[in-house]
Design a protein around this motif. Structure first.
Motif, mmCIF file in Angstrom:
data_model
loop_
_atom_site.group_PDB
_atom_site.id
_atom_site.type_symbol
_atom_site.label_atom_id
_atom_site.label_comp_id
_atom_site.label_asym_id
_atom_site.label_seq_id
_atom_site.Cartn_x
_atom_site.Cartn_y
_atom_site.Cartn_z
ATOM 1 N N LEU A 226 4.219 -8.658 -5.450
ATOM 2 C CA LEU A 226 5.214 -8.807 -4.387
ATOM 3 C C LEU A 226 4.601 -9.376 -3.114
ATOM 4 O O LEU A 226 5.115 -10.315 -2.517
ATOM 5 C CB LEU A 226 5.843 -7.442 -4.076
ATOM 6 C CG LEU A 226 7.079 -7.042 -4.867
ATOM 7 C CD1 LEU A 226 7.390 -5.580 -4.627
ATOM 8 C CD2 LEU A 226 8.268 -7.900 -4.477
ATOM 9 N N VAL A 227 3.480 -8.791 -2.675
ATOM 10 C CA VAL A 227 2.975 -9.110 -1.339
ATOM 11 C C VAL A 227 2.151 -10.396 -1.305
ATOM 12 O O VAL A 227 2.205 -11.139 -0.309
ATOM 13 C CB VAL A 227 2.160 -7.918 -0.781
ATOM 14 C CG1 VAL A 227 0.851 -7.729 -1.525
ATOM 15 C CG2 VAL A 227 1.917 -8.081 0.712
ATOM 16 N N LEU A 228 1.398 -10.707 -2.350
ATOM 17 C CA LEU A 228 0.536 -11.889 -2.300
ATOM 18 C C LEU A 228 1.330 -13.203 -2.175
ATOM 19 O O LEU A 228 0.978 -14.051 -1.336
ATOM 20 C CB LEU A 228 -0.384 -11.927 -3.525
ATOM 21 C CG LEU A 228 -1.546 -10.920 -3.477
ATOM 22 C CD1 LEU A 228 -2.247 -10.843 -4.830
ATOM 23 C CD2 LEU A 228 -2.553 -11.316 -2.393
ATOM 24 N N PRO A 229 2.407 -13.415 -2.964
ATOM 25 C CA PRO A 229 3.173 -14.644 -2.745
ATOM 26 C C PRO A 229 3.793 -14.726 -1.359
ATOM 27 O O PRO A 229 3.883 -15.813 -0.778
ATOM 28 C CB PRO A 229 4.251 -14.584 -3.842
ATOM 29 C CG PRO A 229 3.654 -13.729 -4.904
ATOM 30 C CD PRO A 229 2.875 -12.694 -4.169
ATOM 31 N N VAL A 230 4.230 -13.594 -0.812
ATOM 32 C CA VAL A 230 4.810 -13.624 0.530
ATOM 33 C C VAL A 230 3.747 -13.986 1.568
ATOM 34 O O VAL A 230 3.995 -14.761 2.495
ATOM 35 C CB VAL A 230 5.473 -12.270 0.864
ATOM 36 C CG1 VAL A 230 6.107 -12.303 2.245
ATOM 37 C CG2 VAL A 230 6.538 -11.928 -0.168
#
Length: 292
Positions: A226-230
Motif C-alpha cells: 500500500l505505502v510504497l507505491p504511494v
C-alpha cells in the motif's frame, strides 16, 4: 546531445554544460537544485571530473555562480504546469494500491476457508482504511525531503540525511495498519464470536487469537504494497508506482488462483514484489531530483 558527448572534448566543458542546461541554471534557487537537475539528467562524478571538479555539487556551485538568475516575468506570474493536473496524476497513482487491495480482498474472502473468511475480510478492510495513513506518510516523507534538499550542503549530505527517513515513514504506516487491524479483529470478536465455550482474557485476548503469525506477516506485506507505491507516486515516480501496485495485486491473485492459501499468496507473491519495490524506492527516493 548526451552529457557524455557534450563533455568529451570542448575547450571549456563547463561552458558547454551551461549552454545545455541554461534553463535549469537560470531558474535554480540554489546550487543544490542545479546538482539535482544534473543528476536527473544522468551526470555524475565522472562528468564533474571532466569539468575539473571533485563532485557534482562543486560543479553546480560554479554553474550557479556563472549563470545569472532569470528575472521574473512582468505581470502575473504564470502557473507552472502541474497544479491540479499534477495533483490528479498523483491521486490516480495513489489510488491504484487501493484498487489492488479491493480486488485481492474480494478473491481472498472467496478463497479463504469458511472459518477464516471473516478474519480475511476484517484485515482487508483495515488495510483499505489505512490508505489514508499511506498518503499521510508519503506527504510527510516528501515534505522532509524538500526540507533536507534546502538544508543539505552537498548531494552526499542530502542522501545521508534521507537515509533514515524511508524506514521511519514505512514504520509509521505499518504501526497505523497494526492498530487498525487489531481494532478490526476486536470488532469481529464482538460481532461474530467463535462458537463454543467463552474464553478468558477479555476482548484484547480474543482479538489477538483471531489471527495467527502468518496472517499478521501477510498483513505487513499488504501494508508495504500500500505505502510504497504511494510514496513513489508522491515523489514523481508515477510509472513505477503503477507497475508496483499492479504487480503486487497480480502476484497475489495469481497464487490464489493456483490454490495457494491467502497468507501464503501474500507472503510469496506480495512479499517478492514488496521486496523489489523497497529496493527500488531506496535507490530512487535517495535522489535529490525526486523532491524538486
Amino acid at each position: 546531445m548526451s552529457g557524455g558527448t557534450l563533455l568529451g572534448g570542448g575547450a571549456d566543458p563547463v561552458r558547454e554544460l551551461m549552454a545545455e542546461h541554461r534553463e535549469l541554471c537560470e531558474r535554480a534557487v540554489d546550487p543544490l537544485e542545479i546538482a539535482a537537475g544534473l543528476e536527473e539528467a544522468g551526470l555524475g562524478t565522472d562528468a564533474a571530473a571532466r569539468c575539473r571538479h571533485v563532485d557534482l555539487f562543486a560543479l553546480a556551485e560554479e554553474l550557479y555562480a556563472r549563470v545569472p538568475r532569470r528575472p521574473p516575468p512582468p505581470g502575473p506570474v504564470p502557473r507552472r504546469p502541474g497544479g491540479a493536473g499534477a495533483a490528479l496524476t498523483v491521486a490516480g497513482s495513489a489510488a491504484l494500491p487501493c484498487a489492488g487491495v479491493a480486488a485481492a480482498m474480494l478473491l481472498l474472502a472467496r478463497a479463504a476457508p469458511g472459518g477464516d473468511r471473516p478474519v480475511a475480510v476484517a484485515l482487508g478492510l483495515a488495510a483499505a482504511v489505512s490508505a489514508g495513513s499511506a498518503e499521510g506518510a508519503a506527504r510527510w516523507y516528501r515534505q522532509v525531503g524538500r526540507g533536507h534538499l534546502g538544508a543539505a550542503g552537498t548531494l552526499a549530505g542530502f542522501r545521508a540525511r534521507m537515509r533514515p527517513v524511508l524506514p521511519v515513514a514505512l514504520a509509521l504506516h505499518l504501526a497505523v495498519l497494526g492498530v487498525l487491524s487489531f481494532a478490526a479483529l476486536a470488532v469481529l470478536a464482538v460481532v461474530a464470536p467463535r462458537p463454543g465455550p467463552g474464553h478468558g482474557g477479555g476482548l484484547l485476548h480474543l482479538a489477538a487469537e483471531r489471527a495467527g503469525p502468518a496472517q499478521w506477516a501477510a498483513q505487513g506485506v499488504l501494508g508495504l504494497l500500500l505505502v510504497l507505491p504511494v510514496l513513489l507516486a508522491r515523489c514523481g515516480r508515477s510509472a513505477a508506482a503503477a507497475v508496483g501496485a499492479s504487480a503486487g495485486a497480480a502476484a497475489v491473485l495469481g497464487l490464489l488462483a493456483l490454490g495457494r492459501s491467502a497468507p501464503e499468496a501474500w507472503l510469496l507473491g506480495g512479499g517478492g514484489v514488496a521486496a523489489a519495490l523497497l529496493v527500488y524506492a531506496g535507490a530512487a527516493l535517495g535522489r535529490a531530483g525526486s523532491y524538486r
